[in-house]
Design an enzyme around this catalytic site. Sequence first.
Site, PDB file in Angstrom:
ATOM      1  N   THR A   1      -2.724  -6.097 -43.172  1.00  0.00           N
ATOM      2  CA  THR A   1      -4.344  -5.928 -43.282  1.00  0.00           C
ATOM      3  C   THR A   1      -4.580  -4.945 -44.474  1.00  0.00           C
ATOM      4  O   THR A   1      -4.338  -3.792 -44.115  1.00  0.00           O
ATOM      5  CB  THR A   1      -4.784  -5.290 -42.210  1.00  0.00           C
ATOM      6  OG1 THR A   1      -4.218  -4.335 -41.904  1.00  0.00           O
ATOM      7  CG2 THR A   1      -4.838  -6.255 -40.890  1.00  0.00           C
TER       8      THR A   1
ATOM      9  N   LYS B   1       7.852  -0.633 -42.936  1.00  0.00           N
ATOM     10  CA  LYS B   1       7.741  -1.699 -44.163  1.00  0.00           C
ATOM     11  C   LYS B   1       7.137  -1.040 -45.330  1.00  0.00           C
ATOM     12  O   LYS B   1       7.407  -1.302 -46.555  1.00  0.00           O
ATOM     13  CB  LYS B   1       6.726  -2.710 -43.700  1.00  0.00           C
ATOM     14  CG  LYS B   1       5.360  -2.171 -43.139  1.00  0.00           C
ATOM     15  CD  LYS B   1       4.371  -2.309 -44.008  1.00  0.00           C
ATOM     16  CE  LYS B   1       3.029  -1.464 -43.746  1.00  0.00           C
ATOM     17  NZ  LYS B   1       1.924  -1.642 -44.622  1.00  0.00           N
TER      18      LYS B   1
ATOM     19  N   THR C   1       2.644  -6.127 -47.795  1.00  0.00           N
ATOM     20  CA  THR C   1       3.021  -4.670 -48.622  1.00  0.00           C
ATOM     21  C   THR C   1       3.732  -5.027 -49.675  1.00  0.00           C
ATOM     22  O   THR C   1       3.710  -4.142 -50.782  1.00  0.00           O
ATOM     23  CB  THR C   1       3.627  -3.789 -47.623  1.00  0.00           C
ATOM     24  OG1 THR C   1       3.243  -4.015 -46.188  1.00  0.00           O
ATOM     25  CG2 THR C   1       2.959  -2.493 -48.062  1.00  0.00           C
TER      26      THR C   1
ATOM     27  N   SER D   1      -1.210  -2.655 -52.363  1.00  0.00           N
ATOM     28  CA  SER D   1      -0.345  -1.772 -51.612  1.00  0.00           C
ATOM     29  C   SER D   1      -0.251  -0.494 -52.396  1.00  0.00           C
ATOM     30  O   SER D   1       0.337  -0.378 -53.549  1.00  0.00           O
ATOM     31  CB  SER D   1       1.067  -2.552 -51.457  1.00  0.00           C
ATOM     32  OG  SER D   1       1.859  -1.699 -50.870  1.00  0.00           O
TER      33      SER D   1
HETATM   34  N1  LIG Z   1      -5.842   1.106 -45.923  1.00  0.00           N
HETATM   35  C1  LIG Z   1      -5.233   0.095 -45.526  1.00  0.00           C
HETATM   36  O1  LIG Z   1      -5.540  -1.086 -45.826  1.00  0.00           O
HETATM   37  C2  LIG Z   1      -4.690   0.506 -44.061  1.00  0.00           C
HETATM   38  C3  LIG Z   1      -4.272  -0.857 -43.270  1.00  0.00           C
HETATM   39  C4  LIG Z   1      -3.682  -0.695 -42.123  1.00  0.00           C
HETATM   40  C5  LIG Z   1      -3.145   0.632 -41.694  1.00  0.00           C
HETATM   41  N2  LIG Z   1      -3.617   1.613 -42.418  1.00  0.00           N
HETATM   42  C6  LIG Z   1      -3.091   2.916 -41.898  1.00  0.00           C
HETATM   43  O2  LIG Z   1      -4.300   3.717 -41.386  1.00  0.00           O
HETATM   44  C7  LIG Z   1      -3.972   5.111 -41.456  1.00  0.00           C
HETATM   45  C8  LIG Z   1      -5.117   5.748 -42.153  1.00  0.00           C
HETATM   46  O3  LIG Z   1      -5.116   5.195 -43.579  1.00  0.00           O
HETATM   47  P1  LIG Z   1      -6.461   4.994 -44.582  1.00  0.00           P
HETATM   48  O4  LIG Z   1      -5.947   4.006 -45.721  1.00  0.00           O
HETATM   49  O5  LIG Z   1      -7.537   4.930 -43.873  1.00  0.00           O
HETATM   50  O6  LIG Z   1      -6.131   6.513 -45.344  1.00  0.00           O
HETATM   51  P2  LIG Z   1      -7.077   6.965 -46.510  1.00  0.00           P
HETATM   52  O7  LIG Z   1      -5.931   7.503 -47.541  1.00  0.00           O
HETATM   53  O8  LIG Z   1      -8.011   5.892 -47.120  1.00  0.00           O
HETATM   54  O9  LIG Z   1      -7.857   8.209 -45.856  1.00  0.00           O
HETATM   55  C9  LIG Z   1      -7.129   9.549 -45.680  1.00  0.00           C
HETATM   56  C10 LIG Z   1      -7.956   9.672 -44.306  1.00  0.00           C
HETATM   57  O10 LIG Z   1      -7.433  11.121 -43.898  1.00  0.00           O
HETATM   58  C11 LIG Z   1      -8.514  11.976 -43.451  1.00  0.00           C
HETATM   59  N3  LIG Z   1      -8.117  13.281 -43.997  1.00  0.00           N
HETATM   60  C12 LIG Z   1      -7.700  13.927 -44.821  1.00  0.00           C
HETATM   61  N4  LIG Z   1      -7.279  15.258 -44.668  1.00  0.00           N
HETATM   62  C13 LIG Z   1      -7.766  15.427 -43.317  1.00  0.00           C
HETATM   63  C14 LIG Z   1      -7.296  16.512 -42.350  1.00  0.00           C
HETATM   64  N5  LIG Z   1      -6.972  17.627 -42.935  1.00  0.00           N
HETATM   65  N6  LIG Z   1      -7.737  16.251 -40.963  1.00  0.00           N
HETATM   66  C15 LIG Z   1      -8.441  15.160 -40.680  1.00  0.00           C
HETATM   67  N7  LIG Z   1      -8.453  13.820 -41.328  1.00  0.00           N
HETATM   68  C16 LIG Z   1      -8.133  14.327 -42.965  1.00  0.00           C
HETATM   69  C17 LIG Z   1      -9.629  11.470 -44.501  1.00  0.00           C
HETATM   70  O11 LIG Z   1     -10.979  11.805 -43.920  1.00  0.00           O
HETATM   71  C18 LIG Z   1      -9.443   9.945 -44.522  1.00  0.00           C
HETATM   72  O12 LIG Z   1      -9.970   9.597 -43.374  1.00  0.00           O
HETATM   73  C19 LIG Z   1      -2.620   5.191 -42.086  1.00  0.00           C
HETATM   74  O13 LIG Z   1      -1.577   5.509 -41.331  1.00  0.00           O
HETATM   75  C20 LIG Z   1      -2.435   4.034 -42.972  1.00  0.00           C
HETATM   76  O14 LIG Z   1      -1.188   3.399 -43.002  1.00  0.00           O
HETATM   77  C21 LIG Z   1      -4.173   1.523 -43.433  1.00  0.00           C
END
Ligand SMILES: NC(=O)c1ccc[n+]([C@@H]2O[C@H](COP(=O)([O-])OP(=O)(O)OC[C@H]3O[C@@H](n4cnc5c(N)ncnc54)[C@H](O)[C@@H]3O)[C@@H](O)[C@H]2O)c1
Length: 332
Positions: A139, A192, A249, A255
């Site tokens: 995703t 991954k 990925t 990615s």
């Molecule tokens: N981006 C994708 O396509 C995707 C897809 C599936 C899973 N994920 C997973 O989802 C999770 C979040 O990824 P993302 O891509 O949304 O992250 P991102 O890098 O887009 O965003 C970072 C997040 O961390 C938060 N943040 C930063 N500092 C913080 C703090 N001190 N306290 C609390 N929150 C804080 C930010 O507000 C933001 O919500 C990860 O584990 C990622 O692997 C991401």
Amino acid sequence: MRHLAIIGGGSWGTALAIVLAPRFERVRLWVYEPDLVERMRARGENDVYLPGFRIPDNVDVHNELGDALRDVEVVLGVMPSHLARPLYRQMAPHLSPAIGLVSATKGLEIGTLRRVSAVISEVIGPRFPPRVAVMSGPTFAREVARGDPTALVVASLDHEFAQTVQSAFSGPTFRLYTSLDPVGVEVGGAVKNVVAIGAGVCHGLGFGSNAMAALITRGLAEISRLALAMGGHPRTLAGLAGLGDLVLTCTGELSRNRTVGLELAKGRGLEEIVSSMRMVAEGIKTTSATVDLARQYRVEMPIAEQMHAMLHLGRPPREAIRQLMDRALKGE
Ligand SMILES: NC(=O)c1ccc[n+]([C@@H]2O[C@H](COP(=O)([O-])OP(=O)(O)OC[C@H]3O[C@@H](n4cnc5c(N)ncnc54)[C@H](O)[C@@H]3O)[C@@H](O)[C@H]2O)c1
């Protein structure tokens, strides 16, 4: 279910709010940065993490966890893995035993080497036994937000809860399969990202499709070895949260972990690469945790070992690939 809280308004949390909004009466999206909360309320867009997509009207953006968690039936955790423990700790006083918790975070906790669902059970467990599921699969946030067909897995030891989440979240562009194997789903989703760094290196060094196909296949072999040693099921690793996410990925332009490998192959330093990225590349932290887990479970993970040496011990990318090819010959 009528009310959903999404904790973490990064790219993935925001995309999930957009795709799940039609399935709920109200979605409460908790966002960490106060200035971003203000802008999201005023402009209906997350201009930092997912610019260009309108936040639906039934999504309320909150900066206080207590406000986001009020009267919700299900909580979807979408924070980066290193923030999971402190955030679930802060959430705990606002949760009641009737609430279901779904983790969409991909990664492992550094130090304890715990999966995120284990962290949740550990933090919430002393108050009440939480209903926990994990959601993962191939995703990219932007593709989900624009409504591309997407398939993923929701896994829980509580099958009824997984089915409840499946029917609440599934929609015309978002199709969930259930699984009874959270271990396989979480290990697949976390590790991954380590292999994806290797994919970026192969691409950056100019290698073609042979190297990529070999990396994906042997990467899946070592992810599966670890997941099985931890109690996961082989079928999970051949599914959306295993092979599916690994292919995405390793080959997808979007990615971030692959980008890290690509930049390393160009000769840039890790610190410089990380400081130029606003978004998290989970694979960097997960590589250390994976290598530690592999030692703990006595599982061979040569790709993860080389990624670790490259990221944290200064091994040049070309040398890391050479060492992978020079290993003792063996059966498949
Ligand atoms: N981006 C994708 O396509 C995707 C897809 C599936 C899973 N994920 C997973 O989802 C999770 C979040 O990824 P993302 O891509 O949304 O992250 P991102 O890098 O887009 O965003 C970072 C997040 O961390 C938060 N943040 C930063 N500092 C913080 C703090 N001190 N306290 C609390 N929150 C804080 C930010 O507000 C933001 O919500 C990860 O584990 C990622 O692997 C991401």
